[in-house]
Design an enzyme around this catalytic site. Structure first.
Site, short mmCIF file in Angstrom:
data_model
loop_
_atom_site.label_atom_id
_atom_site.label_comp_id
_atom_site.label_asym_id
_atom_site.label_seq_id
_atom_site.Cartn_x
_atom_site.Cartn_y
_atom_site.Cartn_z
N SER A 297 0.69 -1.67 0.02
CA SER A 297 0.07 0.46 -0.11
C SER A 297 1.25 1.37 -0.25
O SER A 297 0.60 1.94 -0.89
CB SER A 297 -1.07 -0.19 1.29
OG SER A 297 -1.75 -1.04 1.54
N HIS A 348 0.66 4.53 4.27
CA HIS A 348 -0.10 5.27 3.26
C HIS A 348 0.69 6.84 2.89
O HIS A 348 0.60 7.19 1.61
CB HIS A 348 -1.40 5.48 2.82
CG HIS A 348 -2.37 3.93 3.18
ND1 HIS A 348 -3.80 3.99 3.41
CD2 HIS A 348 -2.17 2.82 3.14
CE1 HIS A 348 -3.81 2.20 3.28
NE2 HIS A 348 -2.77 1.97 3.29
#
Length: 514
Positions: A297, A348
């Site tokens: 991610s 993220h």
């Protein structure tokens, strides 16, 4: 002859706007009588429709203006500035026979539109030139329209020359813009997908991708291990995924986002961006989040960062193509991360920043290099080292006791009671006080022959959930080990009341009676 002259005027005006004023051709109609242009100068955008028409009556003009408004709403999808004013220009050999001024006046009341209509129609060259000058003044162009002069005696031949130049310029611009998206091929993206899928398959064979201890064994981000010197987990965590859904979503995102970034930046730059973003994501997770984490991610959000940097350099092209979609998807994903506690949003955001900085350092292919790239390199080194160092001193990391409890349960299943006990105790201390937690702790203690401690925790589990029949059964076993047989009989009888068909409970009750 007048029609030929107006055709020439029409294409000379279009030629002037495209060649001299550098406007972008949006569309040329198949009959070459209608051209849509975009003026994409910073702070002064506009959409211009130039229409070569033979206007007889104002009624036709009014009807066509309404059609133009609808066409403009569709054309806005292909322009960067969504609130750009609309200029509707007609080139005609003669004006409408009846009064047409009301139909052609500025339209400002149409929803989301500022529209101006110009009718350039006169047999008088000077009047035509004045009308064009009014249009160019309204468009705030840099230069002025000169009185129209025939470049050669063959007007039709000269018109064809203008058409060819306009089309050639438009095609060259389209090719330049297209080349920005097609510099490389998604070779590394494919290799990364193969690696991620292969690692997932291996992990599934060795204990399962949702098994915490298996993930740790294969290199998931686990803060205590990193603090002990296993820094390589910042890298290996990028290739692990927790469950099939996690794998599927990240693989899908990598296929589209990674492929787009690799095509724009090329394979070498994409490799650097992906690696930097992934390490930034892992470092941010290490610095701000205690939970075990894995996945691509962070690197994928780095692809968002790379696309945002492309948008910074080619702002109009970015928003005309994919910009709005990229930003909306990014906002949705970040919002989801803030709303769902188990999502590692630190990774993220770290990956997003890392991807942007890496892209700014490398810059786009075939673009002029700048000294500021060195500043971005320095920023990347300082930020990356700072995140990693902060992870060692930050004691306020977001923790997830449930993960520790799950790890403890998995260790119990493997018979690692000494390793499991401190994890479960830590989870309880951090607020994970559900009855299952006390039950698991008691199970570990019973197997370590810590019967007094096990009795206390089983009684706590039963207080929290009186119908917890497994806890009653295990408490009976502990009482038996402590020699308290009456209490053991009471506990197993309570377990049988709750679960009368359980054979283990029946066998223990018989043994205690004997």
């Amino acid at each position: 002859m007048e029609v030929l002259r107006q055709n020439y005027l029409f294409w000379r005006l279009v030629h002037y706007l495209v060649i001299e004023e550098k406007m972008r051709v949006i569309e040329i109609s198949p009959d070459q009588k209608q051209v849509w242009l975009e003026k994409d100068q910073e702070g002064n955008p506009a959409v211009i429709r130039v229409f070569r028409a033979d206007i007889d009556w104002s009624k036709w003009l009014k009807e066509d203006i309404e059609k133009a408004k609808k066409s403009f709403q569709k054309a806005k999808r292909f322009v960067a500035a969504k609130k750009a004013p609309f200029y509707n220009v007609y080139v005609s050999p003669y004006p409408p026979i009846d009064n047409w001024n009301d139909a052609a006046k500025k339209q400002a009341d149409y929803p989301g539109m500022s529209m101006s209509t110009y009718v350039i129609a006169s047999s008088n060259t000077a009047e035509e030139s004045d009308r064009v000058e009014d249009l160019l003044k309204d468009l705030q162009t840099k230069s002025h329209w000169k009185d129209m002069e025939y470049v050669s005696e063959d007007v039709e031949l000269e018109t064809q020359h203008l058409i060819r130049e306009v089309k050639k310029t438009a095609e060259e611009r389209t090719q330049r813009e297209r080349s920005l998206f097609l510099y490389g091929k998604p070779i590394l993206t494919t290799i990364l997908l193969i690696c991620i899928l292969s690692v997932y398959f291996i992990v599934e064979q060795q204990g399962g991708s949702t098994n915490i201890t298996t993930l740790i064994d294969f290199g998931a981000k686990y803060n205590p291990a990193i603090i002990d010197g296993e820094w390589w987990r910042l890298l290996t965590a990028m290739f692990l995924h927790i469950g099939f859904l996690h794998l599927f979503m990240n693989s899908l995102a990598l296929y589209f986002l990674g492929g787009a970034v690799e095509r724009i930046y090329g394979t070498f730059r994409f490799f650097f961006i992906y690696l930097t973003a992934g390490l930034f994501g892992s470092a941010a997770s290490f610095a701000f989040n205690e939970q075990i984490s894995a996945g691509a991610s962070g690197a994928i959000f780095g692809c968002f960062g790379a696309l945002l940097y492309f948008g910074l350099i080619h702002k109009k092209l970015f928003f005309r193509t994919m910009g709005t979609s990229v930003i909306v998807i990014l906002i949705i994903n970040l919002s989801f991360g803030f709303l769902v506690p188990m999502v590692d949003n630190g990774a993220h955001i770290g990956g997003l920043i890392g991807g942007f900085i890496a892209s700014a350092f490398l810059h786009l292919p075939k673009h002029r290099q700048h000294v500021r790239q060195l500043l971005f390199l320095a920023a990347a080194l300082v930020a990356g080292a700072g995140l990693f160092a902060y992870g060692f001193v930050n004691e306020d990391k977001g923790s997830t006791p449930l993960v520790q409890l799950q790890m403890g349960q998995e260790l119990l299943e493997e018979g690692e009671y000494e390793d499991a006990r401190p994890l479960i105790e830590s989870a309880i201390e951090e607020g994970e006080e559900r009855p299952e937690a006390f039950f698991l702790l008691a199970y570990a203690e019973a197997n370590l022959e810590m019967y007094e401690e096990a009795r206390g925790n089983l009684e706590q589990a039963i207080d929290l959930r009186p119908e917890f029949h497994e806890a009653h059964y295990n408490l009976a076993l502990v009482y038996r080990e402590l020699g308290e047989l009456d209490e053991a009989r009471d506990s197993v009888e309570r377990a049988l009341e709750l679960e009368p068909d359980e054979e283990l409970y029946q066998n223990l009750a018989e043994d205690l009676e004997e």
